[in-house]
Write an enzyme that holds these catalytic residues in place. Structure first.
Site, PDB file in Angstrom:
ATOM      1  CD  GLN A 146      -2.843   1.253   2.335  1.00  0.00           C
ATOM      2  OE1 GLN A 146      -2.350   1.418   3.440  1.00  0.00           O
ATOM      3  NE2 GLN A 146      -4.151   1.178   2.146  1.00  0.00           N
ATOM      4  CB  ALA A 166      -9.765   5.017   2.434  1.00  0.00           C
ATOM      5  CG  HIS A 167      -9.081   4.927   6.334  1.00  0.00           C
ATOM      6  ND1 HIS A 167      -8.364   3.789   6.627  1.00  0.00           N
ATOM      7  CD2 HIS A 167     -10.296   4.505   5.908  1.00  0.00           C
ATOM      8  CE1 HIS A 167      -9.111   2.721   6.378  1.00  0.00           C
ATOM      9  NE2 HIS A 167     -10.287   3.130   5.932  1.00  0.00           N
ATOM     10  CG  HIS A 200      -4.442   4.648   2.268  1.00  0.00           C
ATOM     11  ND1 HIS A 200      -5.823   4.723   2.361  1.00  0.00           N
ATOM     12  CD2 HIS A 200      -3.998   4.452   3.544  1.00  0.00           C
ATOM     13  CE1 HIS A 200      -6.175   4.578   3.634  1.00  0.00           C
ATOM     14  NE2 HIS A 200      -5.095   4.409   4.363  1.00  0.00           N
ATOM     15  CE1 TYR A 258      -2.793   8.270   7.262  1.00  0.00           C
ATOM     16  CE2 TYR A 258      -4.824   7.043   6.896  1.00  0.00           C
ATOM     17  CZ  TYR A 258      -3.757   7.374   7.711  1.00  0.00           C
ATOM     18  OH  TYR A 258      -3.654   6.822   8.956  1.00  0.00           O
TER      19      TYR A 258
HETATM   20  C1  LIG Z   1      -3.394  -0.865  13.959  1.00  0.00           C
HETATM   21  C2  LIG Z   1      -4.073  -0.565  12.670  1.00  0.00           C
HETATM   22  C3  LIG Z   1      -3.333  -0.073  11.599  1.00  0.00           C
HETATM   23  C4  LIG Z   1      -3.963   0.202  10.378  1.00  0.00           C
HETATM   24  N1  LIG Z   1      -3.220   0.642   9.328  1.00  0.00           N
HETATM   25  C5  LIG Z   1      -3.813   0.851   8.126  1.00  0.00           C
HETATM   26  C6  LIG Z   1      -3.026   1.186   6.991  1.00  0.00           C
HETATM   27  O1  LIG Z   1      -1.802   1.260   7.030  1.00  0.00           O
HETATM   28  N2  LIG Z   1      -3.688   1.410   5.826  1.00  0.00           N
HETATM   29  C7  LIG Z   1      -5.070   1.292   5.716  1.00  0.00           C
HETATM   30  O2  LIG Z   1      -5.608   1.491   4.627  1.00  0.00           O
HETATM   31  N3  LIG Z   1      -5.809   0.956   6.772  1.00  0.00           N
HETATM   32  C8  LIG Z   1      -5.220   0.707   7.951  1.00  0.00           C
HETATM   33  N4  LIG Z   1      -5.964   0.281   9.000  1.00  0.00           N
HETATM   34  C9  LIG Z   1      -7.420   0.045   8.792  1.00  0.00           C
HETATM   35  C10 LIG Z   1      -7.678  -1.402   8.443  1.00  0.00           C
HETATM   36  O3  LIG Z   1      -7.050  -1.766   7.226  1.00  0.00           O
HETATM   37  C11 LIG Z   1      -9.185  -1.678   8.311  1.00  0.00           C
HETATM   38  O4  LIG Z   1      -9.708  -0.885   7.268  1.00  0.00           O
HETATM   39  C12 LIG Z   1      -9.937  -1.393   9.611  1.00  0.00           C
HETATM   40  O5  LIG Z   1      -9.202  -1.817  10.748  1.00  0.00           O
HETATM   41  C13 LIG Z   1     -11.289  -2.109   9.636  1.00  0.00           C
HETATM   42  O6  LIG Z   1     -11.134  -3.500   9.405  1.00  0.00           O
HETATM   43  P1  LIG Z   1     -11.181  -4.580  10.621  1.00  0.00           P
HETATM   44  O7  LIG Z   1     -12.486  -4.375  11.332  1.00  0.00           O
HETATM   45  O8  LIG Z   1     -11.091  -5.899   9.936  1.00  0.00           O
HETATM   46  O9  LIG Z   1     -10.009  -4.298  11.499  1.00  0.00           O
HETATM   47  C14 LIG Z   1      -5.364  -0.002  10.233  1.00  0.00           C
HETATM   48  C15 LIG Z   1      -6.088  -0.515  11.321  1.00  0.00           C
HETATM   49  C16 LIG Z   1      -5.466  -0.791  12.511  1.00  0.00           C
HETATM   50  C17 LIG Z   1      -6.286  -1.346  13.643  1.00  0.00           C
END
Ligand SMILES: Cc1cc2nc3c(=O)[nH]c(=O)nc-3n(C[C@H](O)[C@H](O)[C@H](O)COP(=O)(O)O)c2cc1C
Length: 377
Positions: free
Chosen positions: A99, A163-164, A161, A166
């Site tokens: 990613q 999303a979220h 990436h 960034y």
């Molecule tokens: C500790 C941690 C680190 C994460 N790092 C990333 C990341 O680097 N890139 C990303 O797109 N999402 C990241 N996420 C989000 C996860 O990829 C995912 O979208 C989110 O946790 C929901 O999925 P889950 O319920 O299966 O955990 C992170 C989540 C956690 C908990």
């Protein structure tokens, strides 16, 4: 009848099953490079049975460094660094994508002013400035150069990436993008940066390398992108050769945010599933749904009643890197992850399954959004 363990096609690559380890920024890098602990994480994931493994986000530019322990993708020896992981994945039959990200106004290891679509100072200590066109062009080139290094490592693809909260998603969201030039305003304009990054990356890596995108169905904050805008972006990218999409949601300017929701785990369908199903109806592209998936029976029911291709999980793999193999061997009980959100917070840099910090609320959140990487008292 679809099952979790059917092979699927992403571009020209066959993936052995429908289970994806979603990107997880593991907090185990030193000077941007993988430590032995991080290599061990990926070896366990490679052997754990997921068909598609996405690395934690890697920064394409020093102007976007998320935290001091973040992984980077701008160094010339990236290919050598990633090669052992790519090989471990292939020895176990897993497909490996890396990613790529620029953290924009979430870059906490960078001095102000931070890069952003528009001026922003909504979080104490954060001063972000509207990026110039030259800066946009430079970051676009950084994405392309990083992707070329990833390809040279033997990995199978990259995920952009978007999303979220960034940088690319900051541009797409009307919440954070108030520009008046060709990068702001209409859907097309707000998507322009992501589209240009995609084009530059495709040109850098060629047609036989997977490019995916993680993108929001909603920013979950007002004003948000609409679902129609999300579908338009995915359709437009698909016409230009995008290989798959992972559908997530959420954008909180500057705050600690991992796209995880305050959903009661295990109750009902996961939060972004309905949007993923609708996206799969509208756009002919492999769609992975992420966030909140824990129960393999529910996953297979949803796979069968919709056109989605795969299921992504992040936190469950922190607790059980071998979760797919457990399910494959016949133990079909749900993931042991209790979605307490403590894995990414509170005790040093390394992300791991751990007891909830004492001062966390019921969701595992601690008070200060910027305390990641510091010990919680
Ligand atoms: C500790 C941690 C680190 C994460 N790092 C990333 C990341 O680097 N890139 C990303 O797109 N999402 C990241 N996420 C989000 C996860 O990829 C995912 O979208 C989110 O946790 C929901 O999925 P889950 O319920 O299966 O955990 C992170 C989540 C956690 C908990």
């Amino acid at each position: 009848m679809k099952t979790l363990f059917d092979p699927v096609r992403l571009g020209r690559v066959t993936v052995k099953n429908r289970i994806c380890r979603s990107a997880t920024e593991d907090g185990m890098c030193r000077d941007g490079r993988a430590t032995p602990e991080l290599y061990a994480v990926y070896e366990r994931l490679a052997a754990g049975g997921a068909g598609l493994v996405c690395s934690g986000m890697r920064e394409v530019s020093p102007t976007g460094l998320y935290v001091p322990s973040a992984a980077v993708a701008w160094h010339e020896d990236l290919a050598e660094e990633l090669r052992p992981t790519a090989e471990a994945m292939h020895e176990n039959g897993a497909v490996f994508v890396v990613q790529l990200v620029h953290s924009g106004f979430k870059a906490r290891a960078v001095s102000n002013p931070l890069y952003a679509p528009s001026d922003y100072s909504g979080v104490p200590g954060v001063e972000a400035r509207e990026m110039t066109r030259e800066q946009i062009r430079a970051v676009t080139a950084d994405f392309a150069a990083a992707a070329r290094r990833v390809r040279d490592s033997g990995a199978d693809g990259v995920q952009l990436h978007n999303a979220h909260g960034y940088l690319l998603s900051e541009f797409f969201s009307p919440c954070s993008n108030r520009r008046r030039d060709e990068y702001g305003g209409s859907t097309e304009n707000r998507a322009r940066f992501a589209l240009e990054v995609y084009e530059a990356v495709r040109e850098a890596v060629g047609d036989d390398f997977i490019i995916g995108i993680k993108t929001n169905c909603s920013d979950m904050i007002e004003p948000t992108i609409s679902f129609d805008e999300c579908a338009w972006l995915v359709q437009t990218l698909r016409e230009r050769g995008l290989d798959y999409v992972e559908l997530s949601g959420g954008l909180i300017p500057g705050a600690e945010w991992h796209g995880s929701l305050d959903y009661p785990p295990g109750e009902g369908e996961p939060p972004f599933y309905a949007s993923a199903a609708e996206l799969a109806r509208r756009v002919d592209i492999p769609v992975y749904s992420v966030a909140g998936w824990r129960d393999p029976e529910l996953m297979e029911r949803c796979l069968n009643e919709s056109g989605i291709t795969g299921i992504s999980m992040a936190m469950p793999f922190i607790r059980e890197p071998d979760l797919p193999n457990r399910w494959l061997s016949g133990d079909r009980s749900p993931a042991k992850c209790i979605t307490c959100h403590a894995c990414g917070r509170g005790s040093g840099y390394a992300v791991m399954c751990q007891p909830k910090p004492a001062n966390a609320d019921s969701m595992g959140r601690v008070e200060c959004v910027f305390n990641r990487g510091k010990a919680v008292e």
